[in-house]
Write a protein that holds these residues in place. Structure first.
Motif, mmCIF file in Angstrom:
data_model
loop_
_atom_site.group_PDB
_atom_site.id
_atom_site.type_symbol
_atom_site.label_atom_id
_atom_site.label_comp_id
_atom_site.label_asym_id
_atom_site.label_seq_id
_atom_site.Cartn_x
_atom_site.Cartn_y
_atom_site.Cartn_z
ATOM 1 N N ALA A 177 0.856 -1.225 0.090
ATOM 2 C CA ALA A 177 0.098 0.056 -0.067
ATOM 3 C C ALA A 177 1.019 1.407 0.203
ATOM 4 O O ALA A 177 0.636 2.214 -0.669
ATOM 5 C CB ALA A 177 -0.933 -0.071 1.153
ATOM 6 N N GLN A 178 1.794 1.346 0.813
ATOM 7 C CA GLN A 178 2.758 2.263 0.880
ATOM 8 C C GLN A 178 3.600 2.753 -0.410
ATOM 9 O O GLN A 178 3.689 3.774 -0.972
ATOM 10 C CB GLN A 178 3.826 2.210 2.066
ATOM 11 C CG GLN A 178 3.298 2.422 3.372
ATOM 12 C CD GLN A 178 4.238 2.325 4.382
ATOM 13 O OE1 GLN A 178 5.282 2.918 4.435
ATOM 14 N NE2 GLN A 178 4.277 1.091 5.116
ATOM 15 N N ARG A 197 2.478 1.964 -3.486
ATOM 16 C CA ARG A 197 1.474 2.320 -4.281
ATOM 17 C C ARG A 197 1.101 3.870 -4.249
ATOM 18 O O ARG A 197 1.092 4.507 -4.969
ATOM 19 C CB ARG A 197 0.232 1.547 -4.422
ATOM 20 C CG ARG A 197 0.318 0.118 -5.200
ATOM 21 C CD ARG A 197 -0.925 -0.792 -4.804
ATOM 22 N NE ARG A 197 -0.432 -2.072 -5.952
ATOM 23 C CZ ARG A 197 -1.034 -3.039 -5.615
ATOM 24 N NH1 ARG A 197 -1.916 -3.376 -4.891
ATOM 25 N NH2 ARG A 197 -0.581 -4.071 -6.046
ATOM 26 N N GLU A 198 1.089 4.208 -2.848
ATOM 27 C CA GLU A 198 1.035 5.564 -2.458
ATOM 28 C C GLU A 198 2.103 6.458 -3.110
ATOM 29 O O GLU A 198 2.021 7.694 -3.699
ATOM 30 C CB GLU A 198 0.804 5.747 -0.972
ATOM 31 C CG GLU A 198 -0.499 5.483 -0.576
ATOM 32 C CD GLU A 198 -0.664 5.561 1.241
ATOM 33 O OE1 GLU A 198 0.383 6.105 1.826
ATOM 34 O OE2 GLU A 198 -1.505 4.929 1.844
ATOM 35 N N LYS A 199 3.340 5.801 -3.187
ATOM 36 C CA LYS A 199 4.708 6.785 -3.452
ATOM 37 C C LYS A 199 4.757 6.137 -4.857
ATOM 38 O O LYS A 199 5.910 6.857 -5.463
ATOM 39 C CB LYS A 199 5.850 6.203 -2.718
ATOM 40 C CG LYS A 199 5.583 6.456 -1.006
ATOM 41 C CD LYS A 199 6.822 5.874 -0.337
ATOM 42 C CE LYS A 199 6.658 6.110 1.105
ATOM 43 N NZ LYS A 199 6.962 7.687 1.459
ATOM 44 N N ASN A 200 3.673 5.821 -5.724
ATOM 45 C CA ASN A 200 4.085 5.452 -7.119
ATOM 46 C C ASN A 200 5.415 4.682 -7.300
ATOM 47 O O ASN A 200 6.166 4.887 -8.374
ATOM 48 C CB ASN A 200 4.346 6.669 -8.110
ATOM 49 C CG ASN A 200 2.927 7.664 -7.870
ATOM 50 O OD1 ASN A 200 1.904 6.736 -7.669
ATOM 51 N ND2 ASN A 200 2.911 8.782 -7.601
#
Length: 256
Positions: free
Chosen positions: A54-55, A57-60
């Protein structure tokens, strides 16, 4: 896997620093250091891996599922806990950082966009030429492109320390945004006009294509125009980094 294929695999992953294990990967994410990608064991999307994914994906940060044997081989059969992170050699900036640098220098933006450069030596050489030629920043896509690996940093001969490199999700969208900011975007293409005839003064971005197929069709269609390097010999193309260097310094000449 034979020795030759083993050597090739080792070389491809030695370009990045490997961070092995879930706790180490979690701490790397907290530190804010540049990350190229996360490799996870195929089918392993449970437990403590979920917040890590999840982290990312949040940071691309690209997340890739791979065969567990590949993870075993990459880390020398250490206990990787189903996860290996590949950390980059340099910190990624944003397109806004690039434009801010131009503004701080009191200059029109000068940008190089790399479309599908996959050879780390080529990207490093492009960054080196860009820094020497007064470019404010280099833009690379998240997909189908080499990231800021150790080889890129080494080949840049230190230029990576001084160059803004932005990594974006979609080159076409980025080009559209640059054009809205008054920046003229030109693709390096053999069917373009000669660099002697092109107006490369003012706010400009040069798009350099991949080593094999050049600038992609959709990206070319997004550009304002195409520019080519006149050739006198029997060979009608140059290495991507050499072509970039020629166009960078020709553009720099017109900006003086």
């Amino acid at each position: 896997m034979d020795d030759k294929r083993n050597d090739k695999a080792k070389k491809s992953f030695s370009e990045d620093e490997m961070i092995i294990g879930r706790n180490a990967v979690s701490e790397a994410l907290k530190s804010g250091r540049p990350i190229n990608s996360l490799l996870i064991k195929k089918g392993e999307k449970t437990g403590s891996l979920l917040p890590i994914i999840a982290q990312c994906r949040e940071k691309n940060i690209p997340v890739k599922e791979v065969d567990p044997k590949k993870l075993d081989y990459m880390c020398g059969h250490q206990n990787h806990q189903g996860v290996i992170m590949l950390a980059g050699a340099g910190e990624y900036k944003t397109v806004e950082d690039i434009l801010k640098t131009a503004e701080e220098r009191g200059e029109d933006p000068f940008i190089v966009i790399c479309d599908g450069i996959e050879d780390p030596h080529n990207l490093g050489a492009i960054i080196r030429s860009a820094e020497a030629g007064g470019v404010h920043g280099v833009i690379i896509p998240e997909r189908r492109s080499v990231m800021l690996t150790g080889i890129v940093g080494k080949t840049s001969a230190g230029a990576l320390e001084y160059m803004n490199v932005a990594r974006v999700k979609n080159l076409n969208n980025t080009i559209s945004q640059l054009k809205k900011r008054g920046i003229w975007v030109y693709a390096a293409d053999m069917d373009g006009v000669s660099y002697n005839e092109a107006d490369l003064s003012g706010p400009v971005a040069l798009v350099i294509g991949s080593e094999g197929s050049g600038v992609s069709r959709l990206v070319k269609e997004s550009c304002d125009g195409r520019v080519m390097i006149p050739m006198k010999g029997k060979i009608n193309s140059l290495n991507a980094s050499v072509a970039a260097a020629v166009l960078i310094f020709k553009t720099a000449e017109k900006r003086i």
